[in-house]
Design an enzyme around this catalytic site. Structure first.
Site, short mmCIF file in Angstrom:
data_model
loop_
_atom_site.label_atom_id
_atom_site.label_comp_id
_atom_site.label_asym_id
_atom_site.label_seq_id
_atom_site.Cartn_x
_atom_site.Cartn_y
_atom_site.Cartn_z
N PHE A 23 41.82 38.25 43.18
CA PHE A 23 41.55 39.77 42.20
C PHE A 23 40.54 39.62 41.98
CE2 PHE A 23 40.26 35.50 40.07
CZ PHE A 23 38.61 36.26 39.52
N CYS A 24 39.99 41.25 41.96
CA CYS A 24 38.67 41.59 42.10
C CYS A 24 38.01 42.27 40.61
CB CYS A 24 38.06 42.69 43.43
SG CYS A 24 39.41 44.07 43.26
N TRP A 25 37.09 43.16 41.00
CA TRP A 25 36.90 43.32 39.24
C TRP A 25 37.81 44.02 38.75
CZ3 TRP A 25 34.07 42.95 35.60
CH2 TRP A 25 33.59 43.53 34.52
N TYR A 41 39.12 40.99 37.31
CA TYR A 41 38.64 40.39 35.97
C TYR A 41 38.29 41.27 34.81
CZ TYR A 41 35.05 37.13 34.04
OH TYR A 41 34.31 37.33 33.17
#
Length: 353
Positions: free
Chosen positions: A93-95, A122
């Site tokens: 996952f990233c932002w 996130y």
């Protein structure tokens, strides 16, 4: 081919060892807040992320993509090896579940390393945390520990938790003990991290026969407690711990280990020095400098903390409070166990009739 993982699907696996979450954001983003238990394998470090962001804003999206590709290409072998060493199922996952996680999943799939991509990243997880904390049921009876500084409230909570009791150690979740010295020897958490850790605990204990936690103020260090916990604190059975001064001094020395944090203790004291009568403040400071920590703690309790303690205990009805006078923390632990056991037994008898 990308394989997406919804938050709901992740939540069903979160307490198992079947899935490893990997945060591909930069180290500083990971340090600020992440999903508890995640590993950090950043696709860009902080400087690289800043460079690409500048290109994106000041030049063009295409220029940012091309520079990102150059950076990733140079580190691709080590990047892939890092993922390859992690056994079992993996999700990245990233932002927002966008470019960085999509690129990671695509590159890894080319190397026959299968990973899922957490939809929404996130940002979606953070919204899930906030929504869950606002809606989670919390009907269990609560026991609230009160008492002067050093009376062993945290030690009592720890002992009860080891015995299987449903405990909320709010100071541990905050990474702070609440006082001006409360950060010493700990790593203070921000609100995002605290909320995530609190939700993890709540999902474990909200259906327990009872829950026990310390009577904290609204703010602990950098974090603010949610309203539902403050209401629960007011409604719960209050247990006031009373220990002799020497036992409290000994407990504080055990908890804070000032000989390992000498400079931090002096710095914290200077923030409150002006609030203490000058001769006493001078003796406390000199005791700290001379490593006479027991004397410094004794004076701080007698002339600063004890007078400032708000005796909010008197606002509760007699039937909702118990006072425990013990000579040691070990005695206090046994007495708290007895209070809870008696209260639970009485509640069961009342339900039976």
């Amino acid at each position: 081919m990308l394989q997406d993982l919804t938050l709901e699907e992740w939540a069903s696996l979160r307490n198992t060892k079947e899935l490893t979450l990997i945060d591909v954001r930069s180290p500083s983003e990971f340090e600020e807040a992440t999903i508890p238990g995640s590993l950090n394998i950043p696709i860009f470090d902080d400087a690289e992320r800043a460079e690409i962001g500048t290109l994106y804003k000041q030049t063009s999206i295409q220029a940012a993509k091309e520079r990102g590709l150059e950076i990733v290409s140079a580190k691709l072998p080590s990047f892939v090896r890092s993922f390859g060493r992690i056994p079992g199922k993996k999700a990245v996952f990233c932002w927002r579940g966008g470019m960085r996680s999509r690129t990671t999943a695509t590159l890894l799939s080319l190397m026959d390393i299968r990973v899922y991509r957490l939809i929404g990243g996130y940002k979606a997880y953070r919204k899930w945390v906030i929504d869950s904390l606002e809606s989670i049921p919390f009907e269990s009876p609560a026991f609230i520990l009160q008492g002067l500084t050093g009376c062993g409230k945290t030690a009592v909570l720890s002992a009860l938790q080891e015995q299987g009791a449903a405990v909320l150690d709010l100071e541990r979740l905050a990474g702070h003990r609440g006082s001006i010295f409360g950060h010493i020897g700990l790593k203070a958490h921000n609100q995002k991290t605290f909320d995530s850790l609190l939700l993890d605990e709540m999902l474990h204990i909200h259906n327990a026969p009872y829950v026990i936690f310390e009577a904290e103020s609204k703010r602990i260090g950098k974090v603010v407690l949610p309203d539902f916990l403050m209401r629960k604190k007011e409604e719960g059975t209050q247990i006031l711990l009373e220990l002799p001064l020497k036992a409290r001094v000994d407990q504080i020395l055990k908890d804070y280990r000032p000989w390992e944090n000498h400079d931090a203790c002096l710095l914290a004291f200077h923030k409150i020095k002006s609030r203490i009568h000058t001769p006493i403040a001078a003796e406390i400071e000199q005791s700290l400098k001379d490593s006479k920590y027991d004397r410094a703690v004794e004076l701080l309790l007698e002339y600063y903390y004890d007078p400032r303690y708000e005796h909010s205990f008197d606002q509760y009805e007699p039937m909702n409070k118990a006072v425990i006078q013990a000579d040691s923390v070990d005695e206090a632990i046994q007495a708290v166990e007895a209070v809870i056991s008696n209260k639970q037994r009485a509640a069961e008898d009342q339900r039976a009739h």
